[in-house]
Scaffold this motif. Structure first.
Motif, PDB file in Angstrom:
ATOM      1  N   GLU A 168       0.829  -1.208   0.000  1.00  0.00           N
ATOM      2  CA  GLU A 168       0.000   0.000   0.000  1.00  0.00           C
ATOM      3  C   GLU A 168       0.865   1.261   0.000  1.00  0.00           C
ATOM      4  O   GLU A 168       0.496   2.276  -0.591  1.00  0.00           O
ATOM      5  CB  GLU A 168      -0.929   0.001   1.217  1.00  0.00           C
ATOM      6  CG  GLU A 168      -2.029  -1.038   1.136  1.00  0.00           C
ATOM      7  CD  GLU A 168      -2.795  -1.198   2.446  1.00  0.00           C
ATOM      8  OE1 GLU A 168      -2.539  -0.425   3.397  1.00  0.00           O
ATOM      9  OE2 GLU A 168      -3.644  -2.109   2.518  1.00  0.00           O
ATOM     10  N   ALA A 169       2.025   1.200   0.648  1.00  0.00           N
ATOM     11  CA  ALA A 169       2.894   2.376   0.735  1.00  0.00           C
ATOM     12  C   ALA A 169       3.889   2.456  -0.424  1.00  0.00           C
ATOM     13  O   ALA A 169       4.253   3.550  -0.851  1.00  0.00           O
ATOM     14  CB  ALA A 169       3.672   2.338   2.054  1.00  0.00           C
ATOM     15  N   PHE A 170       4.318   1.314  -0.940  1.00  0.00           N
ATOM     16  CA  PHE A 170       5.331   1.268  -1.998  1.00  0.00           C
ATOM     17  C   PHE A 170       4.907   0.254  -3.056  1.00  0.00           C
ATOM     18  O   PHE A 170       4.050  -0.578  -2.811  1.00  0.00           O
ATOM     19  CB  PHE A 170       6.695   0.813  -1.442  1.00  0.00           C
ATOM     20  CG  PHE A 170       7.136   1.546  -0.219  1.00  0.00           C
ATOM     21  CD1 PHE A 170       7.720   2.801  -0.325  1.00  0.00           C
ATOM     22  CD2 PHE A 170       6.976   0.988   1.046  1.00  0.00           C
ATOM     23  CE1 PHE A 170       8.140   3.478   0.811  1.00  0.00           C
ATOM     24  CE2 PHE A 170       7.397   1.659   2.176  1.00  0.00           C
ATOM     25  CZ  PHE A 170       7.970   2.908   2.065  1.00  0.00           C
ATOM     26  N   THR A 171       5.548   0.334  -4.180  1.00  0.00           N
ATOM     27  CA  THR A 171       5.366  -0.705  -5.182  1.00  0.00           C
ATOM     28  C   THR A 171       6.358  -1.809  -4.868  1.00  0.00           C
ATOM     29  O   THR A 171       7.572  -1.589  -4.913  1.00  0.00           O
ATOM     30  CB  THR A 171       5.625  -0.168  -6.604  1.00  0.00           C
ATOM     31  OG1 THR A 171       4.749   0.931  -6.824  1.00  0.00           O
ATOM     32  CG2 THR A 171       5.392  -1.231  -7.635  1.00  0.00           C
ATOM     33  N   ILE A 172       5.857  -2.981  -4.515  1.00  0.00           N
ATOM     34  CA  ILE A 172       6.748  -4.087  -4.176  1.00  0.00           C
ATOM     35  C   ILE A 172       6.453  -5.284  -5.062  1.00  0.00           C
ATOM     36  O   ILE A 172       5.358  -5.421  -5.611  1.00  0.00           O
ATOM     37  CB  ILE A 172       6.641  -4.496  -2.695  1.00  0.00           C
ATOM     38  CG1 ILE A 172       5.272  -5.106  -2.383  1.00  0.00           C
ATOM     39  CG2 ILE A 172       6.932  -3.344  -1.772  1.00  0.00           C
ATOM     40  CD1 ILE A 172       5.216  -5.811  -1.034  1.00  0.00           C
TER      41      ILE A 172
END
Length: 120
Positions: free
Chosen positions: A26-30
């Protein structure tokens, strides 16, 4: 564990791992690469209940790079009574190989306290 741009999540609860991955996504593209098999020179072998760690491949890579893969073991892996001087011996033509080997051995000693004395 975080190393540069890689994250290794370890837990005995798969639910917790999934929750952490969802929050990170949700916070980063992983990108989830699944179970890790090799990280920082340490091989991870997963079973249903345990994870085994070893550095066999890392050590074999060092031996192969130095041309020592077929050498026999010795009780004392150092030469005794050697006079080292800066005036009578030839300097290494490429010091980067030596520095790389020393760095790899120091890392190995850091992760393997049972061999620290011999490596140092």
């Amino acid at each position: 564990m975080v190393y540069v741009d890689d994250v290794l999540i370890v837990s005995d609860s798969m639910t917790e791992v999934v929750t952490i991955k969802q929050h990170l996504h949700e916070a980063f593209t992983i990108e989830d690469l699944g179970l890790d098999k090799y990280v920082l020179g340490i091989e991870l072998i997963h079973t249903t209940k345990e994870v085994y760690m070893n550095q066999r491949k890392y050590i074999l890579d060092i031996l192969a790079d130095t041309g020592l893969i077929g050498c026999k073991t010795a009780n004392t892996p150092k030469i005794i009574k050697v006079d080292l001087t800066t005036t009578t011996s030839n300097l290494l033509p490429d010091q980067s190989e030596y520095r790389r080997l020393v760095g790899r051995l120091l890392y190995l000693a850091f992760t393997r306290p049972d061999i620290t004395f011999v490596v140092q």
